[in-house]
Each structure stands twice: as C-alpha cells, then as structure tokens.
Design a protein around this motif. Structure first.
Motif, PDB file in Angstrom:
ATOM      1  N   PHE A 173       0.816  -1.173   0.052  1.00 39.91           N
ATOM      2  CA  PHE A 173       0.187  -0.075  -0.056  1.00 39.91           C
ATOM      3  C   PHE A 173       0.749   1.160  -0.011  1.00 39.91           C
ATOM      4  CE2 PHE A 173      -2.455  -3.554   2.272  1.00 39.91           C
ATOM      5  CZ  PHE A 173      -3.451  -3.466   1.216  1.00 39.91           C
ATOM      6  N   VAL A 174       2.056   1.020  -0.205  1.00 43.45           N
ATOM      7  CA  VAL A 174       2.981   2.105  -0.297  1.00 43.45           C
ATOM      8  C   VAL A 174       3.891   2.078  -1.544  1.00 43.45           C
ATOM      9  CG1 VAL A 174       4.937   3.587   0.879  1.00 43.45           C
ATOM     10  CG2 VAL A 174       3.287   2.709   2.332  1.00 43.45           C
ATOM     11  N   ARG A 175       4.463   1.051  -1.600  1.00 43.90           N
ATOM     12  CA  ARG A 175       5.265   0.534  -2.731  1.00 43.90           C
ATOM     13  C   ARG A 175       4.352  -0.185  -4.061  1.00 43.90           C
ATOM     14  NH1 ARG A 175       9.371  -0.940   1.350  1.00 43.90           N
ATOM     15  NH2 ARG A 175      10.795   0.693   1.603  1.00 43.90           N
ATOM     16  N   GLY A 176       3.372  -0.772  -3.450  1.00 45.39           N
ATOM     17  CA  GLY A 176       2.831  -1.987  -4.405  1.00 45.39           C
ATOM     18  C   GLY A 176       1.408  -1.350  -5.046  1.00 45.39           C
ATOM     19  N   ASN A 177       1.005  -2.176  -5.674  1.00 47.06           N
ATOM     20  CA  ASN A 177      -0.300  -2.277  -6.686  1.00 47.06           C
ATOM     21  C   ASN A 177      -1.070  -1.346  -6.148  1.00 47.06           C
ATOM     22  OD1 ASN A 177       0.931  -3.463  -8.706  1.00 47.06           O
ATOM     23  ND2 ASN A 177       0.121  -5.543  -8.345  1.00 47.06           N
ATOM     24  N   TRP A 178      -1.531  -1.302  -4.899  1.00 46.17           N
ATOM     25  CA  TRP A 178      -2.622  -0.691  -4.026  1.00 46.17           C
ATOM     26  C   TRP A 178      -2.116   0.510  -3.598  1.00 46.17           C
ATOM     27  CZ3 TRP A 178      -1.359  -5.900  -4.366  1.00 46.17           C
ATOM     28  CH2 TRP A 178      -2.278  -6.720  -5.050  1.00 46.17           C
ATOM     29  N   ARG A 179      -1.359   1.197  -3.894  1.00 48.53           N
ATOM     30  CA  ARG A 179      -0.706   2.226  -3.256  1.00 48.53           C
ATOM     31  C   ARG A 179      -1.500   3.704  -3.425  1.00 48.53           C
ATOM     32  NH1 ARG A 179       2.569   1.388  -7.505  1.00 48.53           N
ATOM     33  NH2 ARG A 179       2.954   2.973  -8.761  1.00 48.53           N
ATOM     34  N   ARG A 180      -2.187   3.716  -4.583  1.00 47.13           N
ATOM     35  CA  ARG A 180      -2.977   5.023  -5.181  1.00 47.13           C
ATOM     36  C   ARG A 180      -4.265   4.465  -5.622  1.00 47.13           C
ATOM     37  NH1 ARG A 180      -0.519   9.321  -6.352  1.00 47.13           N
ATOM     38  NH2 ARG A 180      -1.981  10.000  -7.610  1.00 47.13           N
ATOM     39  N   GLN A 181      -5.201   5.451  -5.190  1.00 47.22           N
ATOM     40  CA  GLN A 181      -6.920   5.155  -5.502  1.00 47.22           C
ATOM     41  C   GLN A 181      -6.955   5.255  -7.014  1.00 47.22           C
ATOM     42  OE1 GLN A 181      -9.891   7.058  -2.945  1.00 47.22           O
ATOM     43  NE2 GLN A 181      -8.113   7.970  -1.768  1.00 47.22           N
ATOM     44  N   ASP A 182      -6.225   6.009  -7.734  1.00 47.12           N
ATOM     45  CA  ASP A 182      -6.660   6.283  -9.173  1.00 47.12           C
ATOM     46  C   ASP A 182      -6.008   4.869  -9.844  1.00 47.12           C
ATOM     47  OD1 ASP A 182      -3.819   6.711  -9.020  1.00 47.12           O
ATOM     48  OD2 ASP A 182      -3.821   8.675  -9.865  1.00 47.12           O
ATOM     49  N   GLY A 183      -5.059   4.253  -9.267  1.00 51.53           N
ATOM     50  CA  GLY A 183      -4.602   2.943  -9.896  1.00 51.53           C
ATOM     51  C   GLY A 183      -5.382   1.704  -9.492  1.00 51.53           C
ATOM     52  N   SER A 184      -5.980   1.917  -8.214  1.00 48.07           N
ATOM     53  CA  SER A 184      -6.601   0.680  -7.783  1.00 48.07           C
ATOM     54  C   SER A 184      -8.007   1.267  -7.065  1.00 48.07           C
ATOM     55  CB  SER A 184      -5.617   0.001  -6.798  1.00 48.07           C
ATOM     56  OG  SER A 184      -6.312  -1.070  -5.893  1.00 48.07           O
ATOM     57  N   THR A 185      -8.040   1.313  -5.630  1.00 47.07           N
ATOM     58  CA  THR A 185      -9.222   1.846  -5.176  1.00 47.07           C
ATOM     59  C   THR A 185      -8.791   2.142  -3.570  1.00 47.07           C
ATOM     60  OG1 THR A 185     -11.419   1.261  -4.253  1.00 47.07           O
ATOM     61  CG2 THR A 185      -9.997  -0.398  -4.017  1.00 47.07           C
TER      62      THR A 185
END
Length: 449
Positions: free
Chosen positions: A201-213
């Motif tokens: 959630f800082v470095r990975g796939n879920w770190r940004r709302q615009d790229g994940s949620t």
C-alpha cells in the motif's frame, strides 16, 4: 476450563444463497462420468496461482485449461506447472474473451480496475465465475457485475474467504447456540502489519486510489463483509475517520534518499526494502511471499537486488507516490441497534485479526484461531481451538482459501447453491457498506443506508 473443538463446515442453507440457473441446478455441469470442471485463470498472480494450485489438488473435480496473464515469464511458468496447451495461453483477458467459451469456470483475479469489464463480458459468454475481491472499484461497477450475473443466471462467488474458515464456522455455531446471549456490540481490528503495508500500500499495486481503489475496499472489504456475516443483520448507519499520516515526504528521516539501496539511513529505518526482501529471500517465512512478488522470475539474490535498484519495491516509503490512508476507523449501526467498531492500521506487527463480541450473557474474544468464551453466570472461560491442524491463522487465510474454493467446486458439481455463502447478493450488500464508509470519511458525515 479449556475445550478443543474441530468444527465441521456449515451444511445448512445460508442467508444469502448463490444465484444458480435452473439448468445448472438440474445438473447441466455434471456429466454422468463426473468429469472435472474446466477452469480458466485470468491473472496468474498470487491469488490466481493459489486457486489454481488448489484445483490441482482435486484433479477429479477440476482441471486448469487456460490462463490469461500479460507477464510472459509468469504465464509460461504457470502454464508449465498446470500443463496448459499452447492454445490455452493468452496475454490478456480480452484475447481470451474473443474466443468461444472454452471452460466451465473463469477465475477473475485481475487488477481491481479490470474486474467489471472482464466479469460482465465473461458472464455474457456463459462462464461460471469466481471473482477475487473487491468486486470493483466503484459502486456502479459492482451493480453492473451483479446485474450481469443475474441476467445470465451465473453461479458467481466473490472470494470473501473469511466466511468459510473453520474459525468462522465454529464462531457462528457458538453464537447460534446462544453462548453469550444476544450480540450487543463488536470490536474488530485488522492489524495489516508495518512491512505488509509498506509492500502493498506504499510501494505496491494498491498504493494509489486512481490505480486501484481506496484502502478500506482494497484491504478490508473482507472485514466489513465478515462482520455482516457474524452479526447477521443489515447495516443502517455508518461513520468513518482516517488519513495518510506517516508515509509522507515530511515524515522522512533527515538524509533519506529516494531509494533504499543508496540511502545512508537505511539500516536505521523500520521500513527498509533491503531488509524486508533480503530477509525474505534468505530466511523465508511471511516475508518470502513478498519477495516472490517483486521479481519476475525465481526470487534469486540477483533478481531481488535488481528489483530494489530499479523497480517500485525499492523506493523509500517516504518518497513514493502513494495516497491511500494508513489508518482508519469505521463505526457501524445495524438493524435493531447492534453496533460495531472496526479499526484497520499499518502500525502493527504482521499478525491475525482480533475480535471481541459483547453479548447479554457473556463475551467472546477471538484471533482467527482461538475462540475464548466467557460466561457471566459461571465466570468461567471456555477456549475453542478452531484450527484443523494447529497452523497459524494467517496460513491460507486460516483455511478459508481452500474451504471457499472447495465449496464452490462442490456447489457446481452437485447443484447445491447453498454451499456458496459469498454469493452476489451478500457480497454486493457488504460492498455498499464499504462505499458508504468511505463517503463518510471523505465528507465528514454519518451515512444512512
């Protein structure tokens, strides 16, 4: 007083049975010879691979026949492990969906933003669907997925694996037996863990709302869904508070650089990427799981070092582009006045969830494996060990992965929709609560459902 219990999987009809077509229920997916159900896996990452490995353990019930995965090395390794022929290998789910239906089941374990397009297209093609949580990244897309499942009479399960664990089954049985009377309130904590949070959630796939949620949906829709399952009542009102407090540039230690491999203060940093991934490589354990993810092939010393030097997982946690919150609380009021408080936080060891359930005749304290029941009248405590083999509650979601996947296969083989306790209606209802909680956090209001 201590009692050991080996709970059995629930066999009664759940509150929210999966929607299964009449053709399915009459046995159209079960041939007289009992052939294995064929499965296509869309997204061969950690979750897709886990379900494929579970299928491989039951060759009489299931067989992997296709995969869609954009990373060539991952796709080829997955195909070799599951003996997928060349014609069953695809670079994208779109390429797979252009072909006529080639399997009974599609496992959708793609990135969150791709769920709605893939799931609706595959439902229309006639696939039965196992959908990784979260359903989608916004409420309208969740509704669209549910509508696609309904119009196609799709046998869909969302992977809310916490509903299926032996721990949950034993806990619900105790509550049905009235061991603490009526539930009055619940306190539930998800301790994400400092290095898990830094990785995902800082470095990975879920770190940004615009790229994940947002974080509550990405990480804790499990927990909001689980609370609804345990309490057994609809949510009426919700409020929530939370923010990104620590993983920000202004919190960086003096002298910290953009990447851990070149940082002069790296050894003193609790969130060092070098320590996390190199420890995982050398010593195994939970950190080994994250080490596998950062490298495209085998997690060798050279592969890990290259990922730390050039990839996103080598970035300083204070100089990343993350924007999701690192702590949040959610307050829930259920029909009839039952209340629950839920906390998720990055700032813990990596450990299992903790729950207290307060009843009119007693209290239950649980940690995903042990259930401690305190009786007000006798002032005695009974302890139930819900583990089937003495393993940690963190292993395979405490048995939830296997139990959920097997329940889905068994439901399709036998036409018993009641085995699927995470069907579309239950999952959509709990997702709506999560969206309401996020609206409350961002608007500073109490949201009514």
């Amino acid at each position: 007083m201590t009692a050991a219990a080996r709970p059995t999987q629930q066999t009664g009809t759940p509150v929210h049975p999966a929607r299964l077509s009449s053709g399915f229920i009459s046995g159209t997916l079960t041939e007289p010879a009992g052939r294995p159900l064929t499965i296509a896996v869309l997204g061969a990452g950690a979750r897709g691979s886990a379900y494929a490995d579970l299928a491989a353990e039951r060759p009489a019930k299931a067989r992997i026949v296709a995969v869609a995965e954009p990373r060539e090395t991952v796709r080829e390794a997955f195909s070799a492990r599951h003996r997928i022929p060349r014609q069953g290998r695809f670079a994208t789910w779109q390429e797979f969906a252009e072909r006529p239906r080639m399997a009974d089941i599609a496992v959708v374990s793609l990135l969150d933003a791709d769920h709605v397009a893939a799931t609706t297209a595959l439902a229309d093609l006639g696939y039965q669907l196992l959908l990784e949580k979260p359903m989608a990244t916004n409420e309208a897309d969740c509704e669209a997925i549910a509508e696609a499942a309904r119009r196609n009479n799709t046998a869909m399960a969302v992977t809310h694996v916490m509903r299926y664990t032996p721990y949950t089954v034993a806990l619900k049985q105790a509550l049905r037996e009235g061991v603490i009377g009526d539930i009055v309130s619940v306190q539930h904590l998800e301790p994400i863990g400092y290095y898990h949070f830094a990785h995902s959630f800082v470095r990975g796939n879920w770190r940004r709302q615009d790229g994940s949620t947002f974080l509550l949906m990405a990480k804790s829709c499990h927990d909001i869904d689980w609370l609804s399952d345990i309490i057994g009542l609809p949510v009426r009102r919700v409020s929530s508070f939370g923010s990104l407090t620590h993983f920000r540039p202004e919190q960086a230690p003096p002298g910290a650089t953009e990447r851990c491999v070149s940082c002069p203060v790296e050894q003193a940093c609790a969130y060092s990427a070098k320590r996390l991934y190199q420890d995982g490589l050398r010593h195994g354990g939970t950190k080994r799981y994250f080490t596998r993810i950062i490298s495209t092939g085998e997690p060798t010393e050279d592969a890990v070092n290259a990922a730390l030097a050039d990839g996103p997982y080598g970035r300083c946690v204070y100089h990343s582009d993350n924007d999701v919150v690192d702590h949040q609380v959610v307050n829930l009021e259920y029909q009839g006045g039952v209340t629950a408080s839920f906390t998720l936080t990055a700032f813990t060891p990596v450990q299992n969830r903790h729950t207290k359930i307060f009843g009119t005749r007693g209290q239950i304290t649980g940690d995903g494996r042990f259930i401690e029941i305190y009786d007000f009248r006798t002032e005695r405590t009974t302890v139930i060990d819900a583990s089937l083999d003495g393993s940690s509650a963190a292993e395979g979601h405490a048995g939830g992965d296997e139990a959920m996947f097997n329940a889905y296969l068994d439901a399709l083989h036998s036409g018993r929709g009641e085995l699927i306790v995470s069907g579309i209606d239950a999952s959509l209802a709990s997702h709506r609560v999560v969206f309401a909680a996020e609206r409350s956090r961002t608007t500073g209001t109490v949201v009514e459902l």
